[in-house]
Motif scaffolding. Structure first.
Motif, PDB file in Angstrom:
ATOM      1  N   ARG A  53       0.989  -1.192  -0.036  1.00  0.00           N
ATOM      2  CA  ARG A  53       0.106   0.163  -0.044  1.00  0.00           C
ATOM      3  C   ARG A  53       0.867   1.221   0.054  1.00  0.00           C
ATOM      4  NH1 ARG A  53      -2.392   0.304   5.137  1.00  0.00           N
ATOM      5  NH2 ARG A  53      -0.792   1.630   5.744  1.00  0.00           N
ATOM      6  N   ASP A  54       1.841   1.177   1.003  1.00  0.00           N
ATOM      7  CA  ASP A  54       2.816   2.616   0.737  1.00  0.00           C
ATOM      8  C   ASP A  54       3.455   2.691  -0.364  1.00  0.00           C
ATOM      9  OD1 ASP A  54       2.179   2.819   3.389  1.00  0.00           O
ATOM     10  OD2 ASP A  54       3.923   1.985   4.475  1.00  0.00           O
ATOM     11  N   MET A  55       3.866   1.702  -1.085  1.00  0.00           N
ATOM     12  CA  MET A  55       4.579   1.741  -2.542  1.00  0.00           C
ATOM     13  C   MET A  55       3.434   2.245  -3.508  1.00  0.00           C
ATOM     14  SD  MET A  55       6.231  -1.293  -4.732  1.00  0.00           S
ATOM     15  CE  MET A  55       4.895  -2.333  -4.314  1.00  0.00           C
ATOM     16  N   ALA A  56       2.287   1.765  -3.626  1.00  0.00           N
ATOM     17  CA  ALA A  56       1.345   2.296  -4.431  1.00  0.00           C
ATOM     18  C   ALA A  56       0.941   3.748  -4.012  1.00  0.00           C
ATOM     19  CB  ALA A  56       0.187   1.339  -4.430  1.00  0.00           C
ATOM     20  N   THR A  57       0.807   3.776  -2.854  1.00  0.00           N
ATOM     21  CA  THR A  57       0.468   5.396  -2.758  1.00  0.00           C
ATOM     22  C   THR A  57       1.624   6.244  -3.105  1.00  0.00           C
ATOM     23  OG1 THR A  57      -0.701   4.618  -0.676  1.00  0.00           O
ATOM     24  CG2 THR A  57      -0.130   6.795  -0.838  1.00  0.00           C
ATOM     25  N   GLN A  58       2.841   5.939  -2.715  1.00  0.00           N
ATOM     26  CA  GLN A  58       4.097   6.941  -3.251  1.00  0.00           C
ATOM     27  C   GLN A  58       4.082   7.004  -4.537  1.00  0.00           C
ATOM     28  OE1 GLN A  58       8.146   6.204  -1.232  1.00  0.00           O
ATOM     29  NE2 GLN A  58       6.891   4.842   0.092  1.00  0.00           N
ATOM     30  N   ALA A  59       3.680   6.068  -5.345  1.00  0.00           N
ATOM     31  CA  ALA A  59       3.615   6.101  -6.779  1.00  0.00           C
ATOM     32  C   ALA A  59       2.326   6.584  -7.241  1.00  0.00           C
ATOM     33  CB  ALA A  59       3.739   4.743  -7.393  1.00  0.00           C
ATOM     34  N   GLY A  60       1.324   6.599  -6.808  1.00  0.00           N
ATOM     35  CA  GLY A  60      -0.004   7.225  -7.392  1.00  0.00           C
ATOM     36  C   GLY A  60      -0.420   6.080  -8.112  1.00  0.00           C
ATOM     37  N   PHE A  61      -0.245   4.720  -7.808  1.00  0.00           N
ATOM     38  CA  PHE A  61      -0.748   3.738  -8.592  1.00  0.00           C
ATOM     39  C   PHE A  61      -1.990   3.117  -7.940  1.00  0.00           C
ATOM     40  CE2 PHE A  61       2.523   4.500 -11.377  1.00  0.00           C
ATOM     41  CZ  PHE A  61       2.860   3.759 -12.266  1.00  0.00           C
ATOM     42  N   LEU A  62      -2.852   2.339  -8.577  1.00  0.00           N
ATOM     43  CA  LEU A  62      -4.115   1.438  -8.000  1.00  0.00           C
ATOM     44  C   LEU A  62      -3.703   0.313  -7.236  1.00  0.00           C
ATOM     45  CD1 LEU A  62      -6.927   2.257 -10.480  1.00  0.00           C
ATOM     46  CD2 LEU A  62      -6.525   3.238  -8.457  1.00  0.00           C
ATOM     47  N   TYR A  63      -2.358  -0.292  -7.947  1.00  0.00           N
ATOM     48  CA  TYR A  63      -2.240  -1.431  -7.485  1.00  0.00           C
ATOM     49  C   TYR A  63      -0.948  -1.924  -7.125  1.00  0.00           C
ATOM     50  CZ  TYR A  63      -6.580  -3.007 -10.177  1.00  0.00           C
ATOM     51  OH  TYR A  63      -7.754  -3.009 -10.815  1.00  0.00           O
ATOM     52  N   GLY A  64      -0.740  -2.376  -5.944  1.00  0.00           N
ATOM     53  CA  GLY A  64       0.719  -2.574  -5.482  1.00  0.00           C
ATOM     54  C   GLY A  64       0.991  -3.992  -5.067  1.00  0.00           C
ATOM     55  N   PHE A  65       2.020  -4.729  -5.422  1.00  0.00           N
ATOM     56  CA  PHE A  65       2.477  -5.966  -5.116  1.00  0.00           C
ATOM     57  C   PHE A  65       3.642  -6.317  -4.339  1.00  0.00           C
ATOM     58  CE2 PHE A  65      -0.464  -5.616  -8.701  1.00  0.00           C
ATOM     59  CZ  PHE A  65      -1.502  -6.517  -8.669  1.00  0.00           C
ATOM     60  N   VAL A  66       3.759  -7.462  -3.330  1.00  0.00           N
ATOM     61  CA  VAL A  66       4.685  -7.947  -3.040  1.00  0.00           C
ATOM     62  C   VAL A  66       4.568  -9.621  -3.268  1.00  0.00           C
ATOM     63  CG1 VAL A  66       6.326  -8.707  -1.078  1.00  0.00           C
ATOM     64  CG2 VAL A  66       5.315  -6.335  -1.067  1.00  0.00           C
ATOM     65  N   ASN A  67       5.431  -9.859  -4.315  1.00  0.00           N
ATOM     66  CA  ASN A  67       5.190 -11.039  -5.306  1.00  0.00           C
ATOM     67  C   ASN A  67       6.386 -11.948  -4.896  1.00  0.00           C
ATOM     68  OD1 ASN A  67       4.540 -12.971  -7.119  1.00  0.00           O
ATOM     69  ND2 ASN A  67       5.209 -11.614  -8.787  1.00  0.00           N
ATOM     70  N   LEU A  68       5.942 -13.127  -4.465  1.00  0.00           N
ATOM     71  CA  LEU A  68       7.000 -14.385  -4.331  1.00  0.00           C
ATOM     72  C   LEU A  68       6.684 -15.260  -5.413  1.00  0.00           C
ATOM     73  CD1 LEU A  68       6.829 -15.306  -0.384  1.00  0.00           C
ATOM     74  CD2 LEU A  68       8.392 -13.842  -1.775  1.00  0.00           C
TER      75      LEU A  68
END
Length: 213
Positions: free
Chosen positions: A77-92
């Motif tokens: 969420r923090d990453m997506a918020t900083q970027a201004g994007f709708l979706y953010g993922f931490v992906n294994l």
């Protein structure tokens, strides 16, 4: 960013989730040792099987279960918020791409609601895994190599920024990424690339140093 009803990338509220991104609940119910399903290793090519086994071994050693986790959700969420994007993922990157961290629009937003797993062959994270460095795509349609993708068709994605999760041992565990149905100006690419690179460092620091909840 605009969420106007006339937006051509906006999904009607009555539309089902994209088939290529199935809903799948993942609960942090097992903190003990875990092993990949038997078919996960035998169905892969030898090199893929070795890399997958190395990822599971490292996750076991670090005590990180490959399931949804609220700490990783917060990082996404923090990453997506900083970027201004709708979706953010931490992906294994396991037998499937496994989103242990996920941020997306609310269920009633009209945008596609994604699940916690996706095919290893979909999206742009496989490219990040192969190149072992960040991939900035301010407009996926600007490159023929990256414009043809199941995620583009299913979710209507126009911009992608991803970075690998690389352990000190050299093992690539997965990726962090942000995606959005709007393209970004080329002038913003460096800033957005730096956001996902910094996020990948935060995730790895969290994996190595802090217990997950």
């Amino acid at each position: 960013m605009s969420q106007h009803p006339s937006d051509p990338y906006r999904t009607p509220q009555t539309a089902p989730p994209a088939r290529s991104l199935p809903r799948r609940d993942m609960r942090d119910t097992n903190r003990g040792p875990f092993t990949p399903p038997a078919t996960a290793l035998t169905s892969q090519r030898p090199q893929q099987s070795l890399e997958l086994a190395q990822r599971y071994e490292l996750l076991n050693r670090l005590g990180v279960p490959p399931v949804a986790n609220e700490d990783f959700d917060e990082l996404a969420r923090d990453m997506a918020t900083q970027a201004g994007f709708l979706y953010g993922f931490v992906n294994l990157f396991l037998e499937e791409q496994t989103f242990v961290g996920l941020h997306q629009p609310p269920a009633d937003s009209g945008f596609v609601i994604v699940g916690r797993t996706m095919s290893r062959d979909h999206g742009w994270c496989p490219e990040v895994m192969a190149r072992r460095k960040a991939l900035p795509l301010h407009d996926v349609h600007a490159s023929p190599r990256f414009s043809g993708n199941a995620v583009v068709d299913a979710v209507g994605i126009r911009s992608y920024f991803g970075a690998p999760l690389i352990h000190d041992s050299g093992t690539v565990l997965g990726t962090v990424c942000v995606i959005d149905p709007e393209k970004r100006p080329l002038a913003e690419a460096r800033r957005l690339r730096d956001i996902v690179i910094n996020a990948s460092a935060q995730v790895m620091d969290h994996i190595v140093r802090a217990p997950v909840r």
